[in-house]
Design a protein around this motif. Structure first.
Motif, PDB file in Angstrom:
ATOM      1  N   TYR A   1     -35.039  60.081  65.680  1.00 42.70           N
ATOM      2  CA  TYR A   1     -34.519  59.907  64.319  1.00 42.70           C
ATOM      3  C   TYR A   1     -34.365  61.257  63.633  1.00 42.70           C
ATOM      4  O   TYR A   1     -33.417  61.487  62.889  1.00 42.70           O
ATOM      5  CB  TYR A   1     -35.454  59.020  63.493  1.00 42.70           C
ATOM      6  CG  TYR A   1     -35.432  57.554  63.872  1.00 42.70           C
ATOM      7  CD1 TYR A   1     -34.345  56.998  64.539  1.00 42.70           C
ATOM      8  CD2 TYR A   1     -36.478  56.721  63.538  1.00 42.70           C
ATOM      9  CE1 TYR A   1     -34.324  55.659  64.878  1.00 42.70           C
ATOM     10  CE2 TYR A   1     -36.471  55.372  63.871  1.00 42.70           C
ATOM     11  CZ  TYR A   1     -35.386  54.847  64.544  1.00 42.70           C
ATOM     12  OH  TYR A   1     -35.374  53.525  64.867  1.00 42.70           O
ATOM     13  N   ASP A   2     -35.314  62.149  63.873  1.00 42.96           N
ATOM     14  CA  ASP A   2     -35.226  63.482  63.280  1.00 42.96           C
ATOM     15  C   ASP A   2     -33.980  64.218  63.745  1.00 42.96           C
ATOM     16  O   ASP A   2     -33.347  64.927  62.979  1.00 42.96           O
ATOM     17  CB  ASP A   2     -36.447  64.319  63.677  1.00 42.96           C
ATOM     18  CG  ASP A   2     -37.507  64.309  62.592  1.00 42.96           C
ATOM     19  OD1 ASP A   2     -37.316  63.599  61.600  1.00 42.96           O
ATOM     20  OD2 ASP A   2     -38.515  65.014  62.750  1.00 42.96           O
TER      21      ASP A   2
ATOM     22  N   SER B   1     -24.332  62.723  62.667  1.00 41.93           N
ATOM     23  CA  SER B   1     -25.754  62.449  62.446  1.00 41.93           C
ATOM     24  C   SER B   1     -26.223  61.149  63.091  1.00 41.93           C
ATOM     25  O   SER B   1     -27.417  60.973  63.285  1.00 41.93           O
ATOM     26  CB  SER B   1     -26.094  62.386  60.953  1.00 41.93           C
ATOM     27  OG  SER B   1     -25.363  63.287  60.212  1.00 41.93           O
TER      28      SER B   1
ATOM     29  N   THR C   1     -26.775  68.827  61.963  1.00 42.84           N
ATOM     30  CA  THR C   1     -25.659  69.310  61.175  1.00 42.84           C
ATOM     31  C   THR C   1     -26.171  70.313  60.176  1.00 42.84           C
ATOM     32  O   THR C   1     -26.758  69.953  59.184  1.00 42.84           O
ATOM     33  CB  THR C   1     -24.999  68.144  60.463  1.00 42.84           C
ATOM     34  OG1 THR C   1     -26.031  67.343  59.924  1.00 42.84           O
ATOM     35  CG2 THR C   1     -24.171  67.349  61.414  1.00 42.84           C
TER      36      THR C   1
ATOM     37  N   GLY D   1     -31.149  63.298  64.266  1.00 40.96           N
ATOM     38  CA  GLY D   1     -29.938  62.959  63.526  1.00 40.96           C
ATOM     39  C   GLY D   1     -29.723  63.888  62.348  1.00 40.96           C
ATOM     40  O   GLY D   1     -28.600  64.279  62.045  1.00 40.96           O
ATOM     41  N   GLY D   2     -30.795  64.273  61.672  1.00 39.91           N
ATOM     42  CA  GLY D   2     -30.657  65.095  60.483  1.00 39.91           C
ATOM     43  C   GLY D   2     -30.608  66.577  60.760  1.00 39.91           C
ATOM     44  O   GLY D   2     -30.108  67.356  59.961  1.00 39.91           O
ATOM     45  N   VAL D   3     -31.120  66.948  61.926  1.00 39.79           N
ATOM     46  CA  VAL D   3     -31.262  68.360  62.238  1.00 39.79           C
ATOM     47  C   VAL D   3     -29.953  68.984  62.706  1.00 39.79           C
ATOM     48  O   VAL D   3     -29.679  70.151  62.473  1.00 39.79           O
ATOM     49  CB  VAL D   3     -32.324  68.504  63.347  1.00 39.79           C
ATOM     50  CG1 VAL D   3     -32.252  69.845  64.017  1.00 39.79           C
ATOM     51  CG2 VAL D   3     -33.694  68.273  62.771  1.00 39.79           C
TER      52      VAL D   3
ATOM     53  N   ILE E   1     -28.880  60.430  67.500  1.00 43.01           N
ATOM     54  CA  ILE E   1     -30.037  59.533  67.605  1.00 43.01           C
ATOM     55  C   ILE E   1     -29.895  58.688  68.871  1.00 43.01           C
ATOM     56  O   ILE E   1     -30.822  58.566  69.674  1.00 43.01           O
ATOM     57  CB  ILE E   1     -30.141  58.624  66.360  1.00 43.01           C
ATOM     58  CG1 ILE E   1     -30.169  59.467  65.083  1.00 43.01           C
ATOM     59  CG2 ILE E   1     -31.369  57.722  66.445  1.00 43.01           C
ATOM     60  CD1 ILE E   1     -30.309  58.667  63.815  1.00 43.01           C
TER      61      ILE E   1
ATOM     62  N   LEU F   1     -17.021  62.949  59.091  1.00 47.87           N
ATOM     63  CA  LEU F   1     -17.310  63.521  60.409  1.00 47.87           C
ATOM     64  C   LEU F   1     -18.794  63.890  60.531  1.00 47.87           C
ATOM     65  O   LEU F   1     -19.402  63.696  61.583  1.00 47.87           O
ATOM     66  CB  LEU F   1     -16.453  64.756  60.665  1.00 47.87           C
ATOM     67  CG  LEU F   1     -15.018  64.502  61.128  1.00 47.87           C
ATOM     68  CD1 LEU F   1     -14.319  65.813  61.410  1.00 47.87           C
ATOM     69  CD2 LEU F   1     -14.997  63.639  62.382  1.00 47.87           C
ATOM     70  N   ILE F   2     -19.352  64.419  59.445  1.00 48.81           N
ATOM     71  CA  ILE F   2     -20.765  64.794  59.454  1.00 48.81           C
ATOM     72  C   ILE F   2     -21.629  63.554  59.693  1.00 48.81           C
ATOM     73  O   ILE F   2     -22.639  63.606  60.396  1.00 48.81           O
ATOM     74  CB  ILE F   2     -21.175  65.437  58.113  1.00 48.81           C
ATOM     75  CG1 ILE F   2     -20.149  66.446  57.640  1.00 48.81           C
ATOM     76  CG2 ILE F   2     -22.579  66.009  58.182  1.00 48.81           C
ATOM     77  CD1 ILE F   2     -20.288  67.798  58.193  1.00 48.81           C
ATOM     78  N   ALA F   3     -21.213  62.438  59.082  1.00 39.46           N
ATOM     79  CA  ALA F   3     -21.979  61.202  59.249  1.00 39.46           C
ATOM     80  C   ALA F   3     -22.007  60.785  60.715  1.00 39.46           C
ATOM     81  O   ALA F   3     -23.051  60.400  61.239  1.00 39.46           O
ATOM     82  CB  ALA F   3     -21.367  60.093  58.388  1.00 39.46           C
TER      83      ALA F   3
END
Lengths: 256, 237
Positions: free
Chosen positions: A190-191, A233, A197, A193-195, A237, A228-230
């Motif tokens: 899960y992490d 992210s 971008t 995904g945020g890391v 995962i 695109l960023i979404a």
């Protein structure tokens, strides 16, 4: 001289960006924790290295890769450069943009490999998992995820399908994988995904999205250029969960 | 240091390869400003080398020693306040977020959600930034509480996903794309290592917590809550 001015400007910018963090950390350290830190000199040097490194890194990217990446993103979405079938002049078919998808996938993969925050998390993950997660294993898994994500995101901009269908479908897949994946990998997955971008990926990928949305007829860049960023992210995962599932399956053991 | 330099060079090589290949094969034009490209690449390699060295010397030990100090102090209030301040303070000034908020204000003005003038755009962008920063502060607090209590992360994340799906139905369509993107832009390059070290440090200094299964996950929350908060912002403005 030009180079030195650039470096100074980026350097001050980086210092300015990390200032809130420094104020909060030092403030809590002095006012709340009120205990001397071990090795303060080493910490300060390390922090200075991080800021210096980031400043050099960003100055280098701005000089070399961002202009070229953005140029490529806009030129590739230019109708005259697309595949031969695109020159028929009629309505746009999604498959006319195959170069764009390929470029999206390639740029998603490579910018993620160079992403400093992903390197940081991967180093930490190796340290904490006692080597079960390798730095390159995690980075490649995440990069594969981003590359698929950005390519699918480019496809979405070309076809104009609403963003939330894809993202919600992505969530369903993530939830299904969560049920079957080894428990211990889940927080790290899960992490990731945020890391993914961050400093490298966002500018290039955002340029690709905006360029694509403004060259495909019927797309509004301000509305369709986002998203695109979404994608970048959600897909990592899945990729990290899949990486753990494959590793577990290859080892043939139940506890990973 | 030499080994680190080589590592950094290996990190950059794929990008250079892809960009050059596309430039030569697809666009069929020579790479513009080859000199700039080379200087830039060298800067990037040296920069990454320093960054990684600095992580191991500075940011990781800092995050871990603060986590241990808070655990030893035993005050939940101060720990949570620190978690909130770290999330809020580092996000509100995040350059990527400032850029996205500006773009979002343009979208809102175009959709005549707000007036076309500069003042109302600036107000909208600032409101959005504060919303995202609040949501990240909230996220780190929730994440820290989860580590302390040892809750399994998946229930919270799946709950968050359900929240996003429900909000998507009700939020104005123009904000959805921005909301989804805002989850990805919040966590900066210096914040991520510090927050990760903090989480791992907390999990290793509390009895019964495993640093690997419990320590990660703070970033996950920080990329989830902004989506919900931004859609809520879009609904109430």
């Amino acid at each position: 001289m030009d180079l030195i001015t650039d470096l100074l400007i980026t350097g001050f910018g980086t210092v300015w960006d990390v200032l809130p963090l420094v104020v909060i950390v030092v403030g809590f350290q002095v006012l709340v924790i009120r205990q001397p830190i071990a090795n303060p000199r080493r910490l300060a040097i390390g922090f200075a290295y991080v800021v210096l490194g980031l400043a050099l890194f960003l100055a280098g990217l701005e000089r070399a890769l961002f202009p070229l990446g953005e140029l490529l993103a806009t030129e590739l979405t230019d109708p005259s450069i697309r595949g031969a079938s695109g020159e028929s002049g009629g309505s746009v078919v999604w498959s006319d943009y195959y170069w764009v998808y390929l470029f999206a996938a390639a740029i998603g993969f490579t910018t993620t490999i160079a992403e400093p925050s992903l390197i940081a998390v991967a180093i930490k993950a190796r340290e904490v998992s006692a080597g079960a997660i390798t730095v390159w294993g995690l980075r490649i898994a995440v990069a594969v995820g981003v590359s698929i994500g950005v390519a699918v995101g480019a496809f979405r901009i070309v076809t104009g399908t609403p963003l939330h269908y894809f993202i919600i479908a992505g969530y369903v897949v993530v939830i299904a994988q969560t049920i079957y994946a080894p428990r211990s990998i889940i927080p790290l997955a899960y992490d990731s995904g945020g890391v993914t971008t961050s400093t490298v990926t966002v500018p290039v990928v955002a340029a690709l999205g905006l360029g694509l949305a403004s060259s495909v007829s019927g797309r509004n860049p301000v509305v369709d250029g986002f998203g695109l960023i979404a994608f970048a992210s959600v897909f990592p995962i899945m990729a990290v969960l899949a990486y753990a599932q494959i590793t577990k399956w290859m080892r043939g053991t139940s506890n990973c | 240091m030499l080994r680190l330099l080589l590592d950094s060079a290996r990190n950059l090589a794929p990008i250079l390869l892809v960009v050059t290949l596309f430039q030569l094969v697809v666009i069929r034009q020579p790479v513009p400003n080859l000199g700039d490209l080379l200087v830039g690449a060298i800067l990037v390699i040296i920069g990454l080398t320093f960054f990684v060295r600095g992580l191991e010397m500075g940011l990781f030990p800092l995050g871990e020693s603060m986590a241990q100090a808070f655990a030893a102090k035993g005050s939940l209030f101060w720990l949570l306040l620190f978690a909130f301040a770290l999330g809020f303070g580092t996000t509100v000034a995040e350059p990527a977020l400032i850029a996205v908020a500006g773009k979002a204000a343009e979208v809102a003005a175009e959709g005549s959600v707000i007036a076309e003038d500069t003042a109302s755009r600036a107000r909208y962008a600032l409101g959005l930034r504060l919303t995202v920063a609040l949501s990240v502060g909230f996220a780190i607090v929730v994440g820290v509480v989860r580590i302390l209590k040892g809750w399994p992360i998946q229930y919270l994340i799946i709950g968050g996903y359900a929240g996003i799906v429900i909000m998507t139905v009700f939020a104005p369509p123009e904000i959805v794309g921005i909301a989804y993107d805002s989850g990805g832009v919040t966590t900066g390059t210096v914040t991520v290592p510090l927050v990760t070290a903090l989480g791992v440090g907390l999990a290793s200094s509390i009895k019964g917590r495993n640093p690997f299964t419990d320590g990660f996950g703070l970033i996950a929350f920080a990329s989830l809550t902004p989506m919900i908060f931004v859609m809520a912002y879009g609904m109430f403005i």
